[in-house]
Design a protein around this motif. Structure first.
Motif, PDB file in Angstrom:
ATOM      1  N   ALA A 107      -6.315 -66.209-125.626  1.00  0.00           N
ATOM      2  CA  ALA A 107      -5.099 -66.743-126.111  1.00  0.00           C
ATOM      3  C   ALA A 107      -5.305 -68.225-125.998  1.00  0.00           C
ATOM      4  CB  ALA A 107      -4.051 -66.273-125.045  1.00  0.00           C
ATOM      5  N   GLY A 108      -6.285 -68.700-125.819  1.00  0.00           N
ATOM      6  CA  GLY A 108      -6.658 -70.142-125.807  1.00  0.00           C
ATOM      7  C   GLY A 108      -6.286 -70.965-124.564  1.00  0.00           C
ATOM      8  N   GLN A 109      -6.082 -70.473-123.307  1.00  0.00           N
ATOM      9  CA  GLN A 109      -5.844 -71.090-122.287  1.00  0.00           C
ATOM     10  C   GLN A 109      -7.078 -71.052-121.273  1.00  0.00           C
ATOM     11  OE1 GLN A 109      -3.038 -72.362-122.026  1.00  0.00           O
ATOM     12  NE2 GLN A 109      -1.760 -71.285-123.436  1.00  0.00           N
ATOM     13  N   ASP A 110      -8.249 -70.869-121.642  1.00  0.00           N
ATOM     14  CA  ASP A 110      -9.414 -71.144-120.792  1.00  0.00           C
ATOM     15  C   ASP A 110      -9.770 -72.621-120.548  1.00  0.00           C
ATOM     16  OD1 ASP A 110      -9.843 -71.317-123.631  1.00  0.00           O
ATOM     17  OD2 ASP A 110     -11.886 -71.621-123.295  1.00  0.00           O
ATOM     18  N   HIS A 111      -9.126 -73.799-121.274  1.00  0.00           N
ATOM     19  CA  HIS A 111      -9.323 -74.962-120.487  1.00  0.00           C
ATOM     20  C   HIS A 111      -8.845 -75.356-119.076  1.00  0.00           C
ATOM     21  CE1 HIS A 111      -4.852 -74.642-121.932  1.00  0.00           C
ATOM     22  NE2 HIS A 111      -4.544 -75.787-121.122  1.00  0.00           N
ATOM     23  N   ILE A 112      -7.939 -74.272-118.833  1.00  0.00           N
ATOM     24  CA  ILE A 112      -7.283 -74.383-117.259  1.00  0.00           C
ATOM     25  C   ILE A 112      -8.757 -74.758-116.503  1.00  0.00           C
ATOM     26  CG2 ILE A 112      -6.199 -73.228-115.562  1.00  0.00           C
ATOM     27  CD1 ILE A 112      -4.478 -71.876-117.401  1.00  0.00           C
ATOM     28  N   ALA A 121      -2.780 -49.121-115.889  1.00  0.00           N
ATOM     29  CA  ALA A 121      -1.392 -48.403-116.391  1.00  0.00           C
ATOM     30  C   ALA A 121      -0.582 -48.331-115.293  1.00  0.00           C
ATOM     31  CB  ALA A 121      -1.672 -46.875-117.150  1.00  0.00           C
ATOM     32  N   LEU A 122      -0.907 -48.590-114.058  1.00  0.00           N
ATOM     33  CA  LEU A 122       0.061 -48.555-112.856  1.00  0.00           C
ATOM     34  C   LEU A 122       0.653 -49.686-112.738  1.00  0.00           C
ATOM     35  CD1 LEU A 122      -1.789 -46.078-110.603  1.00  0.00           C
ATOM     36  CD2 LEU A 122      -0.215 -45.581-112.363  1.00  0.00           C
ATOM     37  N   ILE A 123       0.090 -50.877-113.350  1.00  0.00           N
ATOM     38  CA  ILE A 123       0.667 -52.076-113.309  1.00  0.00           C
ATOM     39  C   ILE A 123       1.732 -52.574-114.233  1.00  0.00           C
ATOM     40  CG2 ILE A 123      -0.068 -54.836-113.193  1.00  0.00           C
ATOM     41  CD1 ILE A 123      -2.870 -53.943-112.557  1.00  0.00           C
ATOM     42  N   PRO A 124       2.941 -52.864-113.653  1.00  0.00           N
ATOM     43  CA  PRO A 124       4.074 -52.846-114.776  1.00  0.00           C
ATOM     44  C   PRO A 124       3.776 -53.869-115.860  1.00  0.00           C
ATOM     45  CG  PRO A 124       4.865 -53.190-112.389  1.00  0.00           C
ATOM     46  CD  PRO A 124       3.563 -53.103-112.326  1.00  0.00           C
ATOM     47  N   GLY A 125       3.896 -53.500-117.103  1.00  0.00           N
ATOM     48  CA  GLY A 125       3.714 -54.428-118.187  1.00  0.00           C
ATOM     49  C   GLY A 125       2.417 -54.614-118.653  1.00  0.00           C
ATOM     50  N   ARG A 126       1.581 -53.809-118.052  1.00  0.00           N
ATOM     51  CA  ARG A 126       0.006 -53.872-118.277  1.00  0.00           C
ATOM     52  C   ARG A 126      -0.807 -52.377-118.815  1.00  0.00           C
ATOM     53  NH1 ARG A 126      -1.688 -58.369-115.310  1.00  0.00           N
ATOM     54  NH2 ARG A 126       0.005 -59.691-115.367  1.00  0.00           N
ATOM     55  N   ARG A 127      -1.417 -52.491-119.894  1.00  0.00           N
ATOM     56  CA  ARG A 127      -2.112 -51.167-120.019  1.00  0.00           C
ATOM     57  C   ARG A 127      -3.587 -51.546-121.075  1.00  0.00           C
ATOM     58  NH1 ARG A 127      -0.828 -45.825-120.398  1.00  0.00           N
ATOM     59  NH2 ARG A 127      -2.049 -44.673-121.699  1.00  0.00           N
ATOM     60  N   GLY A 128      -4.617 -51.079-120.640  1.00  0.00           N
ATOM     61  CA  GLY A 128      -5.862 -51.023-121.257  1.00  0.00           C
ATOM     62  C   GLY A 128      -6.393 -52.551-121.382  1.00  0.00           C
ATOM     63  N   SER A 129      -6.038 -53.577-120.753  1.00  0.00           N
ATOM     64  CA  SER A 129      -6.501 -54.882-120.801  1.00  0.00           C
ATOM     65  C   SER A 129      -6.287 -55.713-119.321  1.00  0.00           C
ATOM     66  CB  SER A 129      -6.095 -55.904-121.976  1.00  0.00           C
ATOM     67  OG  SER A 129      -4.638 -56.054-121.818  1.00  0.00           O
ATOM     68  N   HIS A 130      -7.428 -56.610-119.247  1.00  0.00           N
ATOM     69  CA  HIS A 130      -7.273 -57.385-118.080  1.00  0.00           C
ATOM     70  C   HIS A 130      -6.439 -58.796-118.376  1.00  0.00           C
ATOM     71  CE1 HIS A 130      -9.584 -55.384-114.686  1.00  0.00           C
ATOM     72  NE2 HIS A 130      -8.488 -55.215-114.475  1.00  0.00           N
ATOM     73  N   THR A 131      -5.871 -59.438-117.323  1.00  0.00           N
ATOM     74  CA  THR A 131      -5.465 -60.681-117.503  1.00  0.00           C
ATOM     75  C   THR A 131      -6.462 -61.833-117.844  1.00  0.00           C
ATOM     76  OG1 THR A 131      -3.687 -60.106-115.693  1.00  0.00           O
ATOM     77  CG2 THR A 131      -4.103 -62.501-116.536  1.00  0.00           C
ATOM     78  N   ALA A 132      -7.669 -61.923-117.212  1.00  0.00           N
ATOM     79  CA  ALA A 132      -8.605 -62.931-117.711  1.00  0.00           C
ATOM     80  C   ALA A 132      -8.947 -62.818-119.213  1.00  0.00           C
ATOM     81  CB  ALA A 132      -9.843 -62.912-116.528  1.00  0.00           C
ATOM     82  N   PRO A 133      -9.453 -61.778-119.642  1.00  0.00           N
ATOM     83  CA  PRO A 133      -9.881 -61.868-121.133  1.00  0.00           C
ATOM     84  C   PRO A 133      -8.715 -62.156-121.878  1.00  0.00           C
ATOM     85  CG  PRO A 133     -10.409 -59.757-120.046  1.00  0.00           C
ATOM     86  CD  PRO A 133      -9.915 -60.539-118.985  1.00  0.00           C
TER      87      PRO A 133
END
Length: 671
Positions: free
Chosen positions: A46-51, A29-41
């Protein structure tokens, strides 16, 4: 739950989370624009795991860099931008309630108020006597804002140069002085500071050049080149504490399904994110605290592809003061009239949009800037009544005047919107791991670059006003050939400067118009004139092409032979020497030509024929030639000369205050 923290502020990661936290506690909640979830999941869902498909084949360093990009990627926001770009592409196929922006009438006694949505004002003083007075008042108000150090400039310097594919702002496009576009902008700002300081001398009685922050925004590819170019040239005379070069981010290239293309097995396809990224650079890269500490309330955004742009145009700035421009939810955009529908200028237009839901839904007017590729053909070519040109003719020049307090909100709005630029890219085949070449025409493009445009900010403003100016301020470089090429821009600039000279009362020896040829150009240095002002009195006789009017300090920088034309102004740069306009032969040095040497602090007569002890540099305000016999003024009397010498000696003494100096000077004038 951690003690002392409100519910929901802290959460525990899942054990399978691939984030560097390793399944520990995170303060999302202290990270701007983020709340309750991490970027990696989010990336995974979102279908970008092919990276990370070829992670095992990479070196340790390449794998670490790729994983950092993978973890920093906000895939949910990327998906929203991809959908927004697809919606913007469908604009041309849909029926919108577009309408032309109304004109504000400044001919009335009472000043008009800006209406909701979009509107425009003709900013030319040549329309009528009333507008001439208005523009003069706006110019004074703009100079006052500069005087109070309440404005700053943001220059967008990320475009490519078609000659050597470097930054466009470093381009020497062929003027007599060989100046780059960045140098022209900086010197216009220096001239503006000089004019403002003269106003300060009259108004407040304390001579000081106002401080104007200048932020140069460039992309990651050009950052090093632009930064070195600006610093190696000492910011072209500006205070180094006022100039900051900032890099803006890049945005990915995706396929038709929204999946990011792979440039290599360890690198994703990313390109500079467009003009809208300049807002993010200012609002989120730590520049706002510096801007606010300086007391700056408004910023002027402009690009370097327009070589005639008036940085911090006092009339434009003063107009904002006149219309009661507030810092929030309002924007000013500088426009010029489109001559053809296909001209690459986004049109300022009104759009009727729905606000609210259900029974509370209502239609409101919102301004929009539509680029030609996203504008319905009928709207683009619609004519005004009585065949008075295009109905939607006010094209945005990508110059905006914005309130500093409103930048974070505008940044959020622009970042949520996106536009798709289709192209052909070489990419890695995920199935085989082979590098596939870019598809050739007529095969459809395989990639879409998601970009953000600065003009999208108007859609989130309650009222937007277009300040319409003449075509002489629109001299852009966009293409390698045609009217918007380097050749076309140079043609317009030499014609503009020749017109300034003619307006100042000069008479050319022939009716020849200035052209792009080295021996037929006309140039007025920005250090001499910002917009054609101050040239009266330069021309006592006929002049000829090529004509270059430079400031005193520029003669040292150019490092050219100091042989002087009899007019003291004309120079043939093709042969790098001064020529006689009748015999076409070089003219010998005149003993009355004066130059100031910065290093030795001495005054030099041309070619060192004579030297005199230097006085203060501020006394060297004009370079010219001695008057002809019939033009000479009476000699100064010994008494007046002694009084001036005594006055100069007292000025060298730092003791007298400004008021004392003024009294001394007034006494000399009265005597």
């Amino acid at each position: 739950m951690w003690p002392g923290l409100p519910c929901g502020l802290v959460q525990q990661c899942k054990p399978e989370c691939r984030h560097t936290c390793g399944g520990g506690w995170v303060f999302d909640a202290l990270i701007p624009g983020r709340r309750g979830s991490h970027t990696a999941p989010a990336v995974h869902h979102a279908g970008q795991d092919h990276i990370m498909t070829f992670e095992a084949e990479l070196t340790e360093d390449d794998a670490r860099d790729l994983r950092e990009e993978y973890e920093d990627l906000d895939a949910e926001r990327l998906e929203r931008r991809f959908q927004a770009a697809r919606e913007n592409e469908r604009v041309a196929d849909e029926i919108h309630k577009y309408s032309a922006v109304p004109e504000m009438n400044w001919e009335l006694k009472n000043s008009p108020k800006i209406p909701p949505g979009g509107s425009f004002t003709r900013g030319s003083p040549h329309i009528s006597v009333v507008m001439q007075r208005r523009c003069k008042a706006w110019q004074t108000a703009g100079m006052k804002a500069l005087l109070d150090q309440r404005v700053g400039a943001v220059v967008l310097a990320g475009g490519p140069d078609f000659q050597h594919y470097g930054p466009l702002c470093t381009l020497n496009f062929g003027m007599l002085s060989q100046k780059s576009i960045m140098q022209l902008l900086c010197e216009r700002l220096r001239r503006l500071q000089h004019l403002t300081s003269r106003l300060k001398l009259k108004v407040k009685g304390a001579f000081r050049v106002p401080s104007v922050p200048l932020f140069v925004i460039t992309n990651e590819q050009n950052f090093n080149a632009v930064h070195e170019f600006v610093t190696e040239n000492n910011c072209f005379g500006l205070d180094q504490n006022d100039v900051t070069v900032v890099v803006h981010g890049s945005t990915p290239v995706v396929d038709a399904q929204g999946k990011i293309l792979m440039k290599s097995k360890g690198q994703i396809w990313k390109k500079p994110g467009g003009t809208g990224m300049s807002l993010k650079a200012v609002a989120e890269e730590g520049l706002l605290p510096d801007v606010r500490c300086r007391g700056v309330t408004h910023l002027h955004f402009l690009g370097t592809n327009n070589i005639a742009a008036k940085i911090l145009d006092p009339v434009f700035v003063g107009y904002a003061e006149a219309v009661g421009f507030s810092e929030e939810r309002h924007a000013l955009v500088k426009c010029t009239e489109k001559l053809r529908p296909e001209e690459p200028l986004g049109i300022l237009i009104n759009n009727q949009v729905k606000k609210g839901a259900g029974n509370k839904a209502r239609d409101i007017l919102r301004a929009a800037i539509l680029e030609p590729m996203e504008t319905p053909a009928g709207t683009l070519r619609e004519l005004a009544p009585n065949n008075a040109g295009l109905l939607h003719r006010h094209g945005s020049m990508c110059e905006f005047y914005l309130g500093v307090a409103d930048l974070p909100r505008l940044c959020t709005a622009v970042m949520e919107n996106a536009h798709g630029l289709h192209g052909r890219y070489p990419a890695v085949d995920l199935a085989s791991g082979r590098m596939l070449p870019a598809p050739e025409h007529p095969i459809e493009p395989n990639g879409t670059h998601l970009v953000h445009w600065l003009g999208d900010l108007v859609e989130s403003c309650d009222s937007v006003n277009g300040f319409s100016v003449g075509r002489e301020e629109y001299v852009v470089i966009k293409n390698e050939s045609g009217p918007l090429s380097i050749e076309g821009a140079l043609t317009k600039m030499v014609a503009l400067h020749q017109q300034w000279v003619l307006d100042a009362g000069a008479v050319f020896t022939s009716d020849t118009k200035a052209t792009t040829l080295a021996g037929m150009q006309c140039e007025v240095s920005p250090l001499v004139s910002y917009d054609g002002e101050g040239l009266e009195g330069y021309f006592k006789g006929p002049v000829s092409l090529p004509l270059h009017i430079a400031a005193a300090q520029e003669f040292r920088v150019l490092q050219l032979p100091l042989t002087i034309h009899r007019d003291g102004l004309v120079q043939d740069f093709a042969r790098s020497r001064w020529m006689d306009d009748e015999t076409e032969e070089p003219v010998t040095a005149r003993k009355d030509f004066i130059d100031f040497n910065e290093t030795t602090k001495e005054l030099h007569i041309a070619h060192g024929l004579k030297k005199e002890t230097a006085q203060r540099e501020w006394q060297m305000c004009f370079i010219g030639v001695a008057a002809r016999e019939g033009e000479k003024m009476p000699s100064t009397s010994r008494e007046d000369r002694d009084a001036l010498i005594a006055f100069e000696k007292q000025l060298r003494d730092p003791g007298p205050s400004y008021n004392t100096q003024q009294k001394l000077w007034n006494q000399v004038l009265e005597d």
